[in-house]
Design a protein around this motif. Structure first.
Motif, mmCIF file in Angstrom:
data_model
loop_
_atom_site.group_PDB
_atom_site.id
_atom_site.type_symbol
_atom_site.label_atom_id
_atom_site.label_comp_id
_atom_site.label_asym_id
_atom_site.label_seq_id
_atom_site.Cartn_x
_atom_site.Cartn_y
_atom_site.Cartn_z
ATOM 1 N N TYR A 255 1.296 -5.687 -6.639
ATOM 2 C CA TYR A 255 0.600 -6.164 -5.445
ATOM 3 C C TYR A 255 0.760 -7.669 -5.314
ATOM 4 O O TYR A 255 1.009 -8.202 -4.223
ATOM 5 C CB TYR A 255 -0.886 -5.798 -5.507
ATOM 6 C CG TYR A 255 -1.257 -4.619 -4.644
ATOM 7 C CD1 TYR A 255 -1.491 -4.777 -3.277
ATOM 8 C CD2 TYR A 255 -1.368 -3.350 -5.180
ATOM 9 C CE1 TYR A 255 -1.832 -3.686 -2.484
ATOM 10 C CE2 TYR A 255 -1.706 -2.260 -4.391
ATOM 11 C CZ TYR A 255 -1.935 -2.433 -3.045
ATOM 12 O OH TYR A 255 -2.261 -1.360 -2.249
ATOM 13 N N PHE B 56 0.824 -1.207 0.000
ATOM 14 C CA PHE B 56 0.000 0.000 0.000
ATOM 15 C C PHE B 56 0.859 1.258 0.000
ATOM 16 O O PHE B 56 0.607 2.203 -0.753
ATOM 17 C CB PHE B 56 -0.925 -0.011 1.224
ATOM 18 C CG PHE B 56 -2.010 1.022 1.172
ATOM 19 C CD1 PHE B 56 -3.017 0.935 0.237
ATOM 20 C CD2 PHE B 56 -2.010 2.091 2.063
ATOM 21 C CE1 PHE B 56 -4.026 1.894 0.183
ATOM 22 C CE2 PHE B 56 -3.005 3.049 2.020
ATOM 23 C CZ PHE B 56 -4.014 2.954 1.072
ATOM 24 N N TYR C 292 0.144 -2.187 -11.477
ATOM 25 C CA TYR C 292 -0.177 -2.074 -10.055
ATOM 26 C C TYR C 292 -0.618 -3.419 -9.478
ATOM 27 O O TYR C 292 -0.189 -3.824 -8.390
ATOM 28 C CB TYR C 292 -1.270 -1.036 -9.840
ATOM 29 C CG TYR C 292 -0.876 0.362 -10.255
ATOM 30 C CD1 TYR C 292 0.196 1.022 -9.637
ATOM 31 C CD2 TYR C 292 -1.557 1.042 -11.255
ATOM 32 C CE1 TYR C 292 0.565 2.307 -10.011
ATOM 33 C CE2 TYR C 292 -1.198 2.314 -11.636
ATOM 34 C CZ TYR C 292 -0.132 2.947 -11.018
ATOM 35 O OH TYR C 292 0.230 4.220 -11.392
ATOM 36 N N LYS C 293 -1.471 -4.125 -10.209
ATOM 37 C CA LYS C 293 -1.938 -5.433 -9.745
ATOM 38 C C LYS C 293 -0.791 -6.439 -9.677
ATOM 39 O O LYS C 293 -0.698 -7.237 -8.740
ATOM 40 C CB LYS C 293 -3.046 -5.956 -10.659
ATOM 41 C CG LYS C 293 -4.371 -5.243 -10.502
ATOM 42 C CD LYS C 293 -5.444 -5.891 -11.365
ATOM 43 C CE LYS C 293 -6.792 -5.201 -11.161
ATOM 44 N NZ LYS C 293 -7.853 -5.826 -12.016
ATOM 45 N N ILE D 256 3.218 1.191 -3.483
ATOM 46 C CA ILE D 256 2.534 1.209 -4.779
ATOM 47 C C ILE D 256 1.518 2.343 -4.857
ATOM 48 O O ILE D 256 1.495 3.097 -5.828
ATOM 49 C CB ILE D 256 1.844 -0.153 -5.041
ATOM 50 C CG1 ILE D 256 2.893 -1.265 -5.062
ATOM 51 C CG2 ILE D 256 1.075 -0.122 -6.361
ATOM 52 C CD1 ILE D 256 2.309 -2.658 -5.097
ATOM 53 N N ASN D 257 0.689 2.486 -3.826
ATOM 54 C CA ASN D 257 -0.338 3.521 -3.863
ATOM 55 C C ASN D 257 0.210 4.907 -3.532
ATOM 56 O O ASN D 257 -0.156 5.894 -4.184
ATOM 57 C CB ASN D 257 -1.467 3.183 -2.893
ATOM 58 C CG ASN D 257 -2.253 1.957 -3.324
ATOM 59 O OD1 ASN D 257 -1.820 0.839 -3.072
ATOM 60 N ND2 ASN D 257 -3.376 2.133 -3.981
ATOM 61 N N PHE D 258 1.081 4.976 -2.526
ATOM 62 C CA PHE D 258 1.599 6.277 -2.096
ATOM 63 C C PHE D 258 2.995 6.563 -2.624
ATOM 64 O O PHE D 258 3.547 7.638 -2.367
ATOM 65 C CB PHE D 258 1.600 6.367 -0.567
ATOM 66 C CG PHE D 258 0.232 6.482 0.024
ATOM 67 C CD1 PHE D 258 -0.486 7.663 -0.067
ATOM 68 C CD2 PHE D 258 -0.353 5.404 0.664
ATOM 69 C CE1 PHE D 258 -1.751 7.777 0.481
ATOM 70 C CE2 PHE D 258 -1.614 5.500 1.219
ATOM 71 C CZ PHE D 258 -2.322 6.691 1.126
ATOM 72 N N LYS D 259 3.578 5.582 -3.329
ATOM 73 C CA LYS D 259 4.915 5.758 -3.918
ATOM 74 C C LYS D 259 5.946 6.179 -2.871
ATOM 75 O O LYS D 259 6.822 7.013 -3.126
ATOM 76 C CB LYS D 259 4.864 6.768 -5.074
ATOM 77 C CG LYS D 259 3.979 6.324 -6.223
ATOM 78 C CD LYS D 259 3.934 7.364 -7.329
ATOM 79 C CE LYS D 259 3.156 6.842 -8.533
ATOM 80 N NZ LYS D 259 1.793 6.397 -8.213
#
Length: 312
Positions: free
Chosen positions: A194, A82, A190-191, A85-88
């Motif tokens: 993850y 999280f 992204y997937k 990937i999401n917040f770099k």
């Protein structure tokens, strides 16, 4: 024979955790949090061993311990996924924080768990825990094996097939080498990242319970897993992020780690150098190996680089 037995146990730990790091880094995410993932996976699996009564169905016990350890590792790895990937976020800092948090949290949880019960209950539970660990042993006339070793071999074979013989593996490799190119042909980067991190949590969690129950006899998380996660990272790098090379490297490192536990049984080793040297040996070897091989290492090109869909 004891040296071989311990070598195989430590090699199993290193293979699984290094394979977890391999999956994550091939997806493009550096997972320095493997140490913390091991601790949390070990904590989850150990609680299952505490909770189940002696005499419980051995096969079901093995499956439950492995499942809970893997699931706990995967859930904890979501913190890295999280954040990175999401917040770099900086993946190195996130992984380091995960290691510190896991050891501290595990220590507090275990102390609270022990303090909540009477001394007699604690002794009884620990004895049950020790008895339950015996279901993982496979006794043979020549050598005692462990079901964990069987699981490790199966996961190693699966890793080789998945990475090089399946569409998923090829897509994962593409995301770690050139995510923009992978995205241009319809691969969801992204997937895939993850997925890589979650698989690393799966392998790291199982590696953690192996370390706690097979390689370490104490119910104690004060020192986490004593650097086994970082040693696995060295195995992964020296193994060039490839399953077979990782397995061979893990056997080498596992051998030196096993010497630290069994050297007292060999007079020639006792008289050779101090016992403290044997305990430091695997880490010294890892430094020497990395010093001479790091320049030739070829890591995935996009590892550690946050993916921005808008950049090309």
């Amino acid at each position: 024979m004891l040296l071989i037995q311990y070598t195989l146990i430590y090699a199993s730990v290193l293979i699984l955790v290094a394979l977890g790091g391999m999956y994550s880094e091939h997806s493009g995410v550096i997972n320095l949090g493997l140490e913390g993932i091991m601790v949390m996976g070990a904590l989850g699996g150990a609680f299952v061993l505490f909770a189940l009564p002696v005499g419980f169905n051995p096969l079901l016990m093995i499956l439950l311990v492995l499942a809970v350890s893997a699931l706990t590792g995967m859930l904890y790895s979501l913190l890295l996924a999280f954040a990175a990937i999401n917040f770099k976020a900086d993946q190195t800092l996130v992984g380091t924080a995960m290691n510190m948090l896991a050891t501290a949290a595990a220590t507090v949880i275990v102390k609270s768990f022990n303090n909540a019960r009477s001394a007699g209950d604690n002794v009884s539970a620990i004895l049950d825990y020790i008895d339950n660990r015996q279901v993982f042993l496979i006794h043979t006339p020549a050598l005692d094996f462990n079901w964990y070793m069987v699981v490790t071999v199966l996961i190693l074979i699966a890793a080789y097939i998945v990475m090089y013989k399946t569409r998923f593996g090829l897509r994962l490799l593409a995301c770690g080498e050139h995510p923009q190119a992978a995205d241009s042909v319809g691969i969801n980067v992204y997937k895939m990242r993850y997925a890589g991190v979650l698989i690393s949590g799966f392998c790291g969690g199982i590696g953690g319970i192996i370390y706690i129950t097979a390689a370490n006899s104490q119910w104690d998380f004060i020192y986490g897993v004593a650097g086994a996660g970082f040693l696995a990272l060295a195995v992964m790098i020296f193994g060039q992020w490839k399953p077979i090379k990782i397995a061979l490297t893990a056997l080498l490192f596992g051998f030196f780690r096993a010497i630290a536990d069994v050297y007292m049984g060999y007079d020639v080793l006792v008289n050779l150098v101090s016992g403290e040297v044997y305990k430091m040996l695997p880490y010294i070897i890892s430094l020497i190996v990395l010093a001479f091989t790091s320049k030739k290492s070829r890591a995935p090109k996009a590892e550690g680089v946050p993916y921005d869909k808008g950049s090309r």
